[in-house]
Scaffold this active site. Structure first.
Site, PDB file in Angstrom:
ATOM      1  N   GLU A 298      52.123  44.610  50.764  1.00  0.00           N
ATOM      2  CA  GLU A 298      51.465  45.478  50.912  1.00  0.00           C
ATOM      3  C   GLU A 298      50.429  43.917  51.402  1.00  0.00           C
ATOM      4  O   GLU A 298      50.866  42.418  50.992  1.00  0.00           O
ATOM      5  CB  GLU A 298      50.000  45.541  50.106  1.00  0.00           C
ATOM      6  CG  GLU A 298      50.140  45.192  48.350  1.00  0.00           C
ATOM      7  CD  GLU A 298      49.144  45.490  47.286  1.00  0.00           C
ATOM      8  OE1 GLU A 298      47.743  45.794  48.041  1.00  0.00           O
ATOM      9  OE2 GLU A 298      49.765  46.701  47.165  1.00  0.00           O
TER      10      GLU A 298
ATOM     11  N   CYS B  32      44.643  38.315  53.209  1.00  0.00           N
ATOM     12  CA  CYS B  32      45.508  38.194  51.563  1.00  0.00           C
ATOM     13  C   CYS B  32      46.907  38.840  51.498  1.00  0.00           C
ATOM     14  O   CYS B  32      47.397  40.018  52.752  1.00  0.00           O
ATOM     15  CB  CYS B  32      44.749  38.623  50.797  1.00  0.00           C
ATOM     16  SG  CYS B  32      45.565  38.643  48.752  1.00  0.00           S
TER      17      CYS B  32
ATOM     18  N   CYS C 263      55.994  40.720  40.955  1.00  0.00           N
ATOM     19  CA  CYS C 263      56.531  39.224  40.108  1.00  0.00           C
ATOM     20  C   CYS C 263      56.763  39.798  38.973  1.00  0.00           C
ATOM     21  O   CYS C 263      56.447  40.416  38.160  1.00  0.00           O
ATOM     22  CB  CYS C 263      54.334  39.376  39.847  1.00  0.00           C
ATOM     23  SG  CYS C 263      53.682  38.123  39.732  1.00  0.00           S
TER      24      CYS C 263
ATOM     25  N   CYS D  64      51.291  39.701  34.194  1.00  0.00           N
ATOM     26  CA  CYS D  64      49.247  39.649  33.965  1.00  0.00           C
ATOM     27  C   CYS D  64      48.984  40.741  33.912  1.00  0.00           C
ATOM     28  O   CYS D  64      49.460  41.812  34.577  1.00  0.00           O
ATOM     29  CB  CYS D  64      48.699  38.814  34.988  1.00  0.00           C
ATOM     30  SG  CYS D  64      49.550  37.744  35.449  1.00  0.00           S
TER      31      CYS D  64
ATOM     32  N   CYS E  75      47.271  43.199  36.406  1.00  0.00           N
ATOM     33  CA  CYS E  75      47.781  42.972  37.239  1.00  0.00           C
ATOM     34  C   CYS E  75      49.171  44.175  38.407  1.00  0.00           C
ATOM     35  O   CYS E  75      49.722  44.115  37.255  1.00  0.00           O
ATOM     36  CB  CYS E  75      47.903  42.027  37.868  1.00  0.00           C
ATOM     37  SG  CYS E  75      48.885  41.752  40.230  1.00  0.00           S
TER      38      CYS E  75
ATOM     39  N   GLY F 156      53.134  38.909  43.575  1.00  0.00           N
ATOM     40  CA  GLY F 156      53.267  37.482  43.753  1.00  0.00           C
ATOM     41  C   GLY F 156      52.785  36.391  42.758  1.00  0.00           C
ATOM     42  O   GLY F 156      51.457  36.581  43.352  1.00  0.00           O
ATOM     43  N   GLU F 157      54.183  35.095  42.579  1.00  0.00           N
ATOM     44  CA  GLU F 157      52.973  33.908  41.965  1.00  0.00           C
ATOM     45  C   GLU F 157      53.622  33.207  43.306  1.00  0.00           C
ATOM     46  O   GLU F 157      54.783  33.122  42.986  1.00  0.00           O
ATOM     47  CB  GLU F 157      53.145  33.127  40.706  1.00  0.00           C
ATOM     48  CG  GLU F 157      53.813  32.254  39.976  1.00  0.00           C
ATOM     49  CD  GLU F 157      52.135  31.545  40.346  1.00  0.00           C
ATOM     50  OE1 GLU F 157      52.325  30.060  40.938  1.00  0.00           O
ATOM     51  OE2 GLU F 157      51.411  31.923  39.504  1.00  0.00           O
TER      52      GLU F 157
ATOM     53  N   SER G 220      46.172  31.105  44.818  1.00  0.00           N
ATOM     54  CA  SER G 220      46.415  31.662  44.206  1.00  0.00           C
ATOM     55  C   SER G 220      47.257  31.543  43.016  1.00  0.00           C
ATOM     56  O   SER G 220      48.233  32.027  43.134  1.00  0.00           O
ATOM     57  CB  SER G 220      45.434  32.631  43.396  1.00  0.00           C
ATOM     58  OG  SER G 220      45.585  33.079  42.796  1.00  0.00           O
TER      59      SER G 220
ATOM     60  N   LEU H 245      42.151  32.052  35.796  1.00  0.00           N
ATOM     61  CA  LEU H 245      42.279  31.287  34.656  1.00  0.00           C
ATOM     62  C   LEU H 245      41.455  32.276  34.093  1.00  0.00           C
ATOM     63  O   LEU H 245      42.287  33.012  32.557  1.00  0.00           O
ATOM     64  CB  LEU H 245      41.350  30.854  34.494  1.00  0.00           C
ATOM     65  CG  LEU H 245      39.959  30.342  33.080  1.00  0.00           C
ATOM     66  CD1 LEU H 245      41.324  29.014  32.677  1.00  0.00           C
ATOM     67  CD2 LEU H 245      39.271  29.330  33.409  1.00  0.00           C
TER      68      LEU H 245
ATOM     69  N   ASN I 115      39.352  45.572  38.464  1.00  0.00           N
ATOM     70  CA  ASN I 115      39.769  46.718  39.070  1.00  0.00           C
ATOM     71  C   ASN I 115      41.493  47.348  38.234  1.00  0.00           C
ATOM     72  O   ASN I 115      41.743  47.252  37.757  1.00  0.00           O
ATOM     73  CB  ASN I 115      40.266  46.048  40.311  1.00  0.00           C
ATOM     74  CG  ASN I 115      39.246  46.588  41.659  1.00  0.00           C
ATOM     75  OD1 ASN I 115      38.481  47.530  41.830  1.00  0.00           O
ATOM     76  ND2 ASN I 115      40.259  45.477  42.273  1.00  0.00           N
TER      77      ASN I 115
ATOM     78  N   CYS J 298      45.654  44.553  42.447  1.00  0.00           N
ATOM     79  CA  CYS J 298      46.950  44.018  43.702  1.00  0.00           C
ATOM     80  C   CYS J 298      48.035  44.832  43.391  1.00  0.00           C
ATOM     81  O   CYS J 298      48.383  44.568  42.060  1.00  0.00           O
ATOM     82  CB  CYS J 298      46.744  42.438  43.300  1.00  0.00           C
ATOM     83  SG  CYS J 298      47.817  41.595  44.016  1.00  0.00           S
TER      84      CYS J 298
END
Length: 355
Positions: free
Chosen positions: A91, A104, A111, A115, A118, A158-159, A190, A214, A295, A338
């Site tokens: 996406e 974005c 990922c 986290c 997410c 993703g990272e 990010s 963070l 979210n 996300c």
């Protein structure tokens, strides 16, 4: 099949020279792919049919397929679902601001960072995206909207630093004068805090803006939100952030997802002040805190604090000399965390997200 759009211009020159072609052909083809944004060889009208046929036998020039677009009735934000050549879906988001158009994009399919807030991480990492697939998201969005992208944030699924080589190739290509030539100062990534890669990115000095996810002012709370905190402590991450600023001179953003009952009280706001102040000794570090009311996603139990509590958190930071904003929600009528749009699409289509 390999995609020709993954090749930087010098690699394309080398390929064509090996095929016995003149080097200037590389610039012609690169312009078709990265300025004119074509997705078929027959659109390259100044390239001989023979060369097009030889290239098409080994290299695709396909862009990601647009399979769904949701448009906000409130502010025109568009959320895209793209299908890759191998069937994986990702996406991306298009946002309209007074100062220009922002996108974005995703850097991976899924990922592996885990986290908790997410949706991208729920099924783990399927694979990395190539530089051409990252570019392709922007190219398809420009083709759909008919407008030029001004700013890029790599904050989708993703990272980026976990896909370092492809991500940095993407940076070189999107800023190449032979392509869209988007200023690196208008690109933000990010990261959840991969310390060695932050330092490598600083040393290579691409001049992009760094945003650190963070989300907590101490390691204990951060570990409940982000598994990466078990590998890299704040005592390792924060010096790496300082190093990035020292090497690049680019202001750093701290992203802080505000979760009710987890990281949203006044004591934690003051702890965040103390953490950031320790980096600003001598007035060296230029930074900004972006507060993000979380979210909720259906697979997790996190709740969003009410607006007054987030504003109180913001005011504590500001009273202590730290610039802080509350993220403006774009496309709130089509919102989702996300990765949630992709996940919902896969469920609707009956596709195994781990396949």
């Amino acid at each position: 099949m390999k995609n020709l759009r993954d090749l930087e211009i010098n690699d394309l020159k080398k390929l064509l020279e090996e095929m016995g072609e003149k080097p200037f052909r590389a610039k012609q083809i690169y312009t078709w792919l990265h300025q004119n944004l074509v997705e078929h060889y027959d659109e390259m009208t100044n390239i001989s049919k023979g060369l097009r046929d030889r290239l098409s036998a080994e290299y695709s020039v396909a862009l990601p397929e647009t399979v769904e677009v949701l448009t906000s009735k409130i502010d025109g934000t568009k959320k895209f679902i793209f299908r890759m050549q191998d069937g994986h879906v990702i996406e991306s988001v298009w946002m309209e601001y007074q100062h220009g158009h922002s996108v974005c994009i995703s850097s991976q399919v899924g990922c592996r960072m885990g986290c908790k807030f997410c949706a991208s991480t729920l099924d783990g990492l399927a694979r990395n995206l190539t530089s051409g697939e990252m570019l392709g998201q922007i190219y398809q969005i420009q083709r759909t909207t008919g407008a030029r992208v001004d700013n890029i944030v790599i904050m989708g699924s993703g990272e980026p630093l976990d896909n370092y080589d492809e991500f940095t190739r993407f940076i070189r290509m999107i800023s190449d004068e032979n392509g869209l030539h988007i200023s690196r100062r208008n690109i933000t990534i990010s990261t959840c805090g991969l310390v060695p890669k932050i330092r490598q990115l600083a040393d290579e000095n691409y001049g992009i803006t760094l945003a650190l996810s963070l989300h907590a002012p101490n390691d204990e709370t951060r570990k409940t939100l982000m598994p990466i905190a078990n590998k890299y402590s704040l005592s390792e991450i924060m010096p790496a952030i300082e190093y990035y600023f020292e090497k690049t001179g680019r202001r750093v953003t701290f992203e802080y997802s505000v979760v009710e009952g987890v990281n949203d009280n006044k004591a934690e706001a003051m702890e965040l002040v103390k953490l950031i102040r320790s980096m600003k000794n001598g007035g060296k570090l230029q930074c900004h805190v972006n507060l993000i009311p979380v979210n909720p996603i259906k697979e997790r139990d996190w709740k969003r604090p009410d607006r007054t509590k987030v504003e109180a958190f913001q005011h504590i930071l500001e009273r202590n000399g730290i610039a802080a904003t509350i993220r403006r929600e774009m496309g709130s009528d089509i919102s989702g965390s996300c990765g949630q749009l992709r996940r919902d699409y896969l469920e609707t289509e009956g596709i195994d997200s781990k396949a």
